[in-house]
Write a protein that holds these residues in place. Structure first.
Motif, PDB file in Angstrom:
ATOM      1  N   TYR A  61      27.402  20.362   5.544  1.00 48.69           N
ATOM      2  CA  TYR A  61      27.518  21.455   4.879  1.00 48.69           C
ATOM      3  C   TYR A  61      28.944  22.117   5.092  1.00 48.69           C
ATOM      4  O   TYR A  61      29.592  21.476   6.117  1.00 48.69           O
ATOM      5  N   PRO A  62      29.618  22.684   3.918  1.00 48.87           N
ATOM      6  CA  PRO A  62      31.052  22.940   3.932  1.00 48.87           C
ATOM      7  C   PRO A  62      31.412  23.976   4.887  1.00 48.87           C
ATOM      8  O   PRO A  62      32.636  23.800   5.372  1.00 48.87           O
ATOM      9  N   ASP A  63      30.296  24.800   5.338  1.00 45.69           N
ATOM     10  CA  ASP A  63      30.862  25.780   6.183  1.00 45.69           C
ATOM     11  C   ASP A  63      30.675  25.321   7.717  1.00 45.69           C
ATOM     12  O   ASP A  63      30.392  26.281   8.555  1.00 45.69           O
ATOM     13  N   CYS A  64      30.754  24.037   8.078  1.00 45.53           N
ATOM     14  CA  CYS A  64      30.579  23.583   9.217  1.00 45.53           C
ATOM     15  C   CYS A  64      31.724  22.689   9.665  1.00 45.53           C
ATOM     16  O   CYS A  64      31.780  22.053  10.831  1.00 45.53           O
ATOM     17  N   ARG A  65      32.878  22.693   9.167  1.00 41.08           N
ATOM     18  CA  ARG A  65      34.075  22.068   9.123  1.00 41.08           C
ATOM     19  C   ARG A  65      34.967  22.706   9.945  1.00 41.08           C
ATOM     20  O   ARG A  65      35.096  23.939   9.878  1.00 41.08           O
ATOM     21  N   PRO A  66      35.858  22.219  10.664  1.00 34.10           N
ATOM     22  CA  PRO A  66      37.019  22.740  11.459  1.00 34.10           C
ATOM     23  C   PRO A  66      37.851  23.413  10.545  1.00 34.10           C
ATOM     24  O   PRO A  66      38.359  24.360  11.164  1.00 34.10           O
ATOM     25  N   GLN A  67      38.231  23.141   9.550  1.00 33.12           N
ATOM     26  CA  GLN A  67      39.056  24.009   8.611  1.00 33.12           C
ATOM     27  C   GLN A  67      38.515  25.438   8.232  1.00 33.12           C
ATOM     28  O   GLN A  67      39.370  26.228   8.343  1.00 33.12           O
TER      29      GLN A  67
END
Length: 233
Positions: free
Chosen positions: A134-140
């Protein structure tokens, strides 16, 4: 001194471990769960049990109808993908179980709740190692949201301490998360991670999150105590 913190609590393995970590670090947790139109309420039942077992200052469940948008197997009639092994999962694309902007929506509520209870700390169980892409689980994403939060709130502008968004699991494997939870005496039998449990709250054992969870317990060298249907754990 009371140190309030908002903890996003889904009732799953990761968020339960994060709640235990927040308590271990001396925070007074205010748990926040969501009835967002997901396929089942099993995870909400689990969140309630977890909040009671670990002890929180308050536990709120917020209603948001994301089925109005759909776009995910968790908020529409799209079938939840099932696999026999993790090797069958396409790691190059975002799966249909991704709920558009879900973490952004949930964190916005956590941000508002934090301002009301005077908390400068929010805990979330996102992880970027053993996860579904999922894209909203990245450190950024976490870093960007924290920066935005300190620009968008009265507490961020006027507060003596900046708001911090904690994601203690983000660089941990599922096995490491489980080991940490067991160290903190987390009872994983009351948690629910499955995207498609049955009416008896038994996990399917074949969706992405079940396979990742089972892999984590196997690598941690312990048996998953949660109930499964037609799966030997």
């Amino acid at each position: 001194m009371v140190r309030p913190a908002i903890v996003l609590l889904s009732g799953g393995l990761d968020s339960t471990t994060v709640l235990a970590i927040a308590k271990d670090q001396g925070y007074t947790p205010y748990a926040l769960s969501f009835r967002y139109g997901q396929r089942h309420v099993v995870e909400l039942d689990a969140a309630r049990k977890v909040a009671q077992a670990l002890g929180v200052a308050d536990h709120k469940t917020i209603d948001i109808d994301l089925r109005a948008f759909g776009g995910s197997a968790l908020t529409s009639d799209i079938s939840v993908p099932k696999h026999d092994t993790l090797d069958e999962i396409d790691a190059t694309s975002i799966p249909v179980t991704y709920v558009p902007a879900r973490n952004t929506i949930f964190l916005s509520f956590a941000l508002a709740y934090a301002e009301v209870v005077g908390a400068t700390d929010i805990f979330t169980g996102v992880t970027a190692v053993d996860y579904s892409g999922y894209p909203d689980c990245r450190p950024q994403y976490i870093a960007a949201y924290e920066k935005m939060a300190n620009l968008a709130t009265r507490a961020g502008v006027e507060g003596e301490a900046p708001l911090r968004l904690h994601s203690p699991l983000i660089e941990m494997s599922k096995a490491d998360i489980i080991r940490e939870g067991l160290r903190l005496r987390v009872d994983y039998s009351i948690t629910s991670s499955c995207y498609d449990p049955d009416e008896q709250a038994r996990a399917c054992g074949r969706c992405d999150t079940c396979l990742l969870r089972l892999k984590g317990f196997s690598e941690a060298g312990v048996t998953d105590p949660a109930p499964y249907r037609n799966v030997s754990v």
